[in-house]
Every structure is written in C-alpha cells, then in structure tokens.
Enzyme design. Sequence first.
Site, PDB file in Angstrom:
ATOM      1  N   PRO A 138       0.795  -1.232   0.000  1.00 20.18           N
ATOM      2  CA  PRO A 138       0.000   0.000   0.000  1.00 20.18           C
ATOM      3  C   PRO A 138       0.830   1.287   0.000  1.00 20.18           C
ATOM      4  O   PRO A 138       2.024   1.259   0.284  1.00 20.18           O
ATOM      5  CB  PRO A 138      -0.773  -0.101   1.323  1.00 20.18           C
ATOM      6  N   THR A 140       0.061   3.706   2.060  1.00 13.13           N
ATOM      7  CA  THR A 140       0.012   4.220   3.428  1.00 13.13           C
ATOM      8  C   THR A 140       1.187   3.728   4.282  1.00 13.13           C
ATOM      9  O   THR A 140       1.605   4.419   5.199  1.00 13.13           O
ATOM     10  CB  THR A 140      -1.318   3.793   4.080  1.00 13.13           C
ATOM     11  N   ASN A 141       1.672   2.531   4.021  1.00 13.35           N
ATOM     12  CA  ASN A 141       2.816   1.955   4.765  1.00 13.35           C
ATOM     13  C   ASN A 141       3.827   1.409   3.767  1.00 13.35           C
ATOM     14  O   ASN A 141       4.084   0.214   3.751  1.00 13.35           O
ATOM     15  CB  ASN A 141       2.384   0.757   5.635  1.00 13.35           C
ATOM     16  N   GLY A 221      -6.730  -2.078   0.352  1.00  9.75           N
ATOM     17  CA  GLY A 221      -8.171  -1.928   0.540  1.00  9.75           C
ATOM     18  C   GLY A 221      -8.968  -3.091  -0.051  1.00  9.75           C
ATOM     19  O   GLY A 221      -8.398  -4.078  -0.532  1.00  9.75           O
ATOM     20  N   GLY A 239      -6.940  -6.672   4.492  1.00 14.06           N
ATOM     21  CA  GLY A 239      -7.796  -5.611   3.984  1.00 14.06           C
ATOM     22  C   GLY A 239      -8.040  -4.451   4.929  1.00 14.06           C
ATOM     23  O   GLY A 239      -7.354  -4.284   5.948  1.00 14.06           O
ATOM     24  N   CYS A 272      -3.988   0.835   9.380  1.00 14.79           N
ATOM     25  CA  CYS A 272      -5.320   0.233   9.306  1.00 14.79           C
ATOM     26  C   CYS A 272      -5.853  -0.110  10.695  1.00 14.79           C
ATOM     27  O   CYS A 272      -7.043  -0.273  10.885  1.00 14.79           O
ATOM     28  CB  CYS A 272      -5.277  -1.008   8.421  1.00 14.79           C
ATOM     29  N   GLU A 363     -17.120   5.779   7.443  1.00 18.14           N
ATOM     30  CA  GLU A 363     -16.052   5.595   6.455  1.00 18.14           C
ATOM     31  C   GLU A 363     -14.674   5.488   7.122  1.00 18.14           C
ATOM     32  O   GLU A 363     -14.435   6.103   8.157  1.00 18.14           O
ATOM     33  CB  GLU A 363     -16.022   6.796   5.485  1.00 18.14           C
TER      34      GLU A 363
HETATM   35  P1  NAD Z   1      -5.245   0.482  -2.105  1.00 14.72           P
HETATM   36  O1  NAD Z   1      -6.191  -0.650  -1.976  1.00 14.72           O
HETATM   37  O2  NAD Z   1      -5.628   1.657  -2.916  1.00 14.72           O
HETATM   38  O3  NAD Z   1      -3.854  -0.049  -2.718  1.00 14.72           O
HETATM   39  C1  NAD Z   1      -3.138  -1.141  -2.176  1.00 14.72           C
HETATM   40  C2  NAD Z   1      -2.362  -1.827  -3.289  1.00 14.72           C
HETATM   41  O4  NAD Z   1      -3.268  -2.526  -4.118  1.00 14.72           O
HETATM   42  C3  NAD Z   1      -1.611  -0.878  -4.202  1.00 14.72           C
HETATM   43  O5  NAD Z   1      -0.386  -1.449  -4.580  1.00 14.72           O
HETATM   44  C4  NAD Z   1      -2.542  -0.721  -5.392  1.00 14.72           C
HETATM   45  O6  NAD Z   1      -1.836  -0.379  -6.552  1.00 14.72           O
HETATM   46  C5  NAD Z   1      -3.150  -2.095  -5.474  1.00 14.72           C
HETATM   47  N1  NAD Z   1      -4.509  -2.181  -6.006  1.00 14.72           N
HETATM   48  C6  NAD Z   1      -5.564  -1.431  -5.637  1.00 14.72           C
HETATM   49  N2  NAD Z   1      -6.686  -1.854  -6.277  1.00 14.72           N
HETATM   50  C7  NAD Z   1      -6.307  -2.911  -7.040  1.00 14.72           C
HETATM   51  C8  NAD Z   1      -6.995  -3.793  -7.935  1.00 14.72           C
HETATM   52  N3  NAD Z   1      -8.301  -3.685  -8.174  1.00 14.72           N
HETATM   53  N4  NAD Z   1      -6.276  -4.768  -8.546  1.00 14.72           N
HETATM   54  C9  NAD Z   1      -4.951  -4.903  -8.313  1.00 14.72           C
HETATM   55  N5  NAD Z   1      -4.247  -4.103  -7.494  1.00 14.72           N
HETATM   56  C10 NAD Z   1      -4.909  -3.117  -6.868  1.00 14.72           C
HETATM   57  O7  NAD Z   1      -4.883   0.904  -0.606  1.00 14.72           O
HETATM   58  P2  NAD Z   1      -3.911   2.054  -0.068  1.00 14.72           P
HETATM   59  O8  NAD Z   1      -4.585   3.374  -0.132  1.00 14.72           O
HETATM   60  O9  NAD Z   1      -2.566   1.901  -0.650  1.00 14.72           O
HETATM   61  O10 NAD Z   1      -3.856   1.578   1.452  1.00 14.72           O
HETATM   62  C11 NAD Z   1      -4.870   1.859   2.364  1.00 14.72           C
HETATM   63  C12 NAD Z   1      -5.839   0.709   2.528  1.00 14.72           C
HETATM   64  O11 NAD Z   1      -5.161  -0.479   2.830  1.00 14.72           O
HETATM   65  C13 NAD Z   1      -6.781   0.962   3.696  1.00 14.72           C
HETATM   66  O12 NAD Z   1      -8.048   0.463   3.381  1.00 14.72           O
HETATM   67  C14 NAD Z   1      -6.130   0.191   4.827  1.00 14.72           C
HETATM   68  O13 NAD Z   1      -7.011  -0.193   5.846  1.00 14.72           O
HETATM   69  C15 NAD Z   1      -5.622  -1.006   4.079  1.00 14.72           C
HETATM   70  N6  NAD Z   1      -4.480  -1.615   4.748  1.00 14.72           N
HETATM   71  C16 NAD Z   1      -4.664  -2.814   5.348  1.00 14.72           C
HETATM   72  C17 NAD Z   1      -3.594  -3.407   5.989  1.00 14.72           C
HETATM   73  C18 NAD Z   1      -3.748  -4.718   6.684  1.00 14.72           C
HETATM   74  O14 NAD Z   1      -2.747  -5.240   7.169  1.00 14.72           O
HETATM   75  N7  NAD Z   1      -4.918  -5.285   6.799  1.00 14.72           N
HETATM   76  C19 NAD Z   1      -2.342  -2.787   6.021  1.00 14.72           C
HETATM   77  C20 NAD Z   1      -2.197  -1.562   5.374  1.00 14.72           C
HETATM   78  C21 NAD Z   1      -3.275  -0.991   4.726  1.00 14.72           C
END
Ligand code: NAD
Length: 469
Positions: A138, A140-141, A221, A239, A272, A363
């Site tokens: 992500p 965010t981290n 996400g 997620g 998250c 949200e």
């Molecule tokens: P994001 O979902 O926008 O992106 C995460 C990654 O997924 C990125 O590399 C992005 O390019 C890729 N991606 C996004 N949609 C995709 C798709 N349809 N197909 C393939 N790849 C795709 O999230 P973000 O803004 O980078 O991070 C924040 C989100 O992640 C928040 O919802 C947070 O809660 C969650 N998060 C969860 C954890 C966990 O451990 N559960 C950890 C960190 C962040």
Amino acid sequence: MNVDQTLITKIAAQVLAKLQQSAAGGNDGGDYGVYQTVDEGVAAAREAYKQLRALSIAEREKLIKAMREAAYNHAELLAKMAVEESGMGRVADKIIKNQMGAMKTPGTEDLRTEAQTGDHGLTLYEMGPYGVIGSITPTTNPSETIICNGIGMIAAGNAVFFSPHPTAKNTSLTTIKILNKAIIAAGGPANLLTAIEKPSLEATNAMMSHRDINMLVATGGPGVVKAVLSSGKKAIGAGAGNPPAVVDTTADIPKAAKDIVAGCSFDNNLPCIAEKEVIVVGAVADELISYMQKYGAYLIAGKQIDDLLAVVMTEKPKKAYGINKDYVGKDAQYLLSQIGITVPDSIRVVLCETEADHPFVIEELMMPILPVVQVKDIDAAIELAVKVEHGNRHTAIMHSKNVDHLTRLAKAIETTIFVKNAPSYAGIGVGGEGHTTFTIAGPTGEGLTSPRSFTRQRRCVLVDGFSIV
Ligand code: NAD
C-alpha cells in the site's frame, strides 16, 4: 604502511559483493532487483529462489540479519522519502514503523516442524516455501510493508516480486534496493526481492496471472483483496479496517483519553489498526472529551463539522460519501487550516461529537479526525461497535476495567486484533508484547502474518524407523 584491518575487511566485502552480484545476475538488466518488465522481474526472482533453496537455514538467517540492519539503518531516510513522495503521514512515526518492521518481524525461528511417531515410524510435518510470492503493497505503509513482508517471506524460504502502489513508487523501489544490497553483501543471491521500475495496475494484474507466481499477498483496501482472492491462486488478503475505540464507565478516563489520542494520531491515522471512531458510555463522555483536549485533540462543533466534511469527503453517485484522497494522512493542523482554524502543531487530532451514522464514523478516513459517539450503556456500545466495524474483523480497542465487558465486546466483534487499555499500536508490538507485522490478514484468517504464513505444509514419512518409544 599501517593499513586498518577493518578497512581491508570492508573493501574485501564490497569487492566480494560486486563479484557475487554479477555472478548471480544482479546486473542482468536489473538494478538491485528493479526491472523493466514483469516477466524479467519474476524470472529474476525465480532464479534467486532456486539459489536460496541451496542455502542452509543458518545462511538464510544471516541474510535476514543483514536485512534487519540495513532497514534499521535506513529507517529515517525511508520515512522522509515516504512522507515527501506520498504527502502522507509523519516522519517520526514512520521511523518507528520502519524500525519495528526491521527488528520485530520474526525470522526463521518462526518455522516449526511437528513430528508424529508410532509403530510405523516417524512422520514430519514441515513448513516449506511457496516459491515466488507476489506481494502487493500500500501507499500508506510503503517501506515498512516491504521490510516486514520481505523479511518474513525470505525467512520462509521464498523470493518476492513486489507490486508497490504507484504513488509510493520511489520509496518502495529504494527499500527493495537497500534490502537486496544488504542480502548480496551478506553473501546471498541477487534479486530475492524484485519489482518493476514503473509499477501500475496493469503490471499488478499481469503479475497476478503470471504462471511463475506461486502465491499472492495483498496488503490494501477491499479492491485489491477481492482481486487476489479471485485470482485462482493461493492468496492472503490483508484488507481495510474501521477500528472502534469503546470506553465504558469503569475505564481510567485520563489514560483512555491519552491512549486514544496517541493511537489515532500515530502516523496521522494511516495505519489500518488506528482508532477511527470513539464510542463512549454517556456518563463519562464529557470527562473523556475534556481529557482528550488536554492530550492534543481540538474539538470542533456544529457548522465546523459540516465544513470539514465538505473538505475531506466527496459525494459519490452510488455511495453517500467517499474519501477525498488529497487529505488522507494529513496533519490535524493542516486539516483545521482548511476550515479557517489555526492551531499549533501540538494539536494531533480533530475531535467532534457526531451521531452514530455520520460519515466520519462509517467511512475509513485515514485522517486524524476522530468522531465521538455517545451511547446510553455498554450494551449499546457493543452493538454500535460491531456495526461500525462493518464485519471487517480487523481491529477493535476497548478501555474498561470490567472483565465481563471486555470479554463481551471481544467475543461479539471477532476482530483479528483486540487491544485492551492501550493505544491501538500496542496490537502490532509497539509498546505491547508480540511480533510486528504490517500485513494483518483478517479476510483470509492468517491474522498477524509472520514467516509461517508464507509456507506450505509438507509431510515427510519414514516408515518403521526412528520411533524410539
Ligand atoms: P489500495 O487498496 O488503494 O492499494 C493497495 C495496493 O493494491 C496498491 O499497490 C494498489 O496499486 C493495489 N490495487 C488497488 N486496487 C487494485 C486492484 N483492483 N487490482 C490490483 N491491485 C490493486 O490501498 P492504499 O490506499 O494503498 O492503502 C490503504 C488501505 O489499505 C486501507 O483500506 C487500509 O485499511 C488497508 N491496509 C490494510 C492493511 C492490513 O494489514 N490489513 C495494512 C495496510 C493498509
């Protein structure tokens, strides 16, 4: 001439590293693991995986040690890069996250063998690697997820192709190069971690369907979790969350206030696991709010809440509200300035009292905006906390001294992480017991991932021998 022995050793290590790098294909079109195409990156990781298989566990652990040191030593550089590139979060907190990833991610000791003996001999159940893992990370981290997943996946014997979020591209690729350099310098194969120079959604999709990717791990996400779970491959999905912090009348209110402000404001609410809304039993609400103000929260009310909503959220055609991404991970001071309020940098959280169905509650904002909802009693608090967590089964926090209340919420909400009487980050080993991870897999059930999450179980049977009972 008196030549310093340490200098000789250092030069020798550098020469050796260069030789190993070219011998292992470190510069075969790649730049310390960064390639032009997905095919090249996956092929390089596959080759590195084969070389890792030839190493002993002790040698593997030596590589892990080198990765830890390199990540720890570059914690500040990577934190600064991430804030500058993504425009999100706080450098001081990101340093802690990088350091925690470096030092508190388990290594090879996490892999356990089980044995069964009997009349027919000895059977072992061992944790073997998957091969090449596709890890989607992500914005965010960015660096901490690569540090943590990199260490955990290699400790389990795998190589990794990373698909970082394009908005944290430079930070992510720099992290990969730093870790690869450390591995090579420690005598390990080049390209145990790979990626491509220009990450994109198309490239991630190509990686997900690549025949040489054996397992997928998505940290992000709901979109990306759904994508990996629909891939037809073994997948771990980590997620979104929307963690409630519940406070009842038995809580140590000043401590609860301090802990909630600390957890909510950590890295500007990007984690998250961070507190996203407070649910408080009415009798102690005023006291809690007043202490939160004392510990760095700024209370807004009435039209100010509406004004802030108009800034940080967007109306969507199908959904009532969406997040305005420009404000994700921004400082409370900056958010307040957008509605004409000037505060010092010591203000870390924007506090507001809202109804239970307010968009700030519903949200996952990932901004240091904390809505507080009053409820009449513990029953209502538990019911609401379960509702606003949306079944993510991610994280919940509770401040209470009543064991029955704590147990009831923990049972009802079924989150992967449940933190009692501490800031949320205690749940990932910051000030709490337990290892650190930035990939918390609620949807697929691995929980707080560690090397063993990235293994496949294998059975090895020896008939009629080695049972000495
Ligand atoms: P994001 O979902 O926008 O992106 C995460 C990654 O997924 C990125 O590399 C992005 O390019 C890729 N991606 C996004 N949609 C995709 C798709 N349809 N197909 C393939 N790849 C795709 O999230 P973000 O803004 O980078 O991070 C924040 C989100 O992640 C928040 O919802 C947070 O809660 C969650 N998060 C969860 C954890 C966990 O451990 N559960 C950890 C960190 C962040």
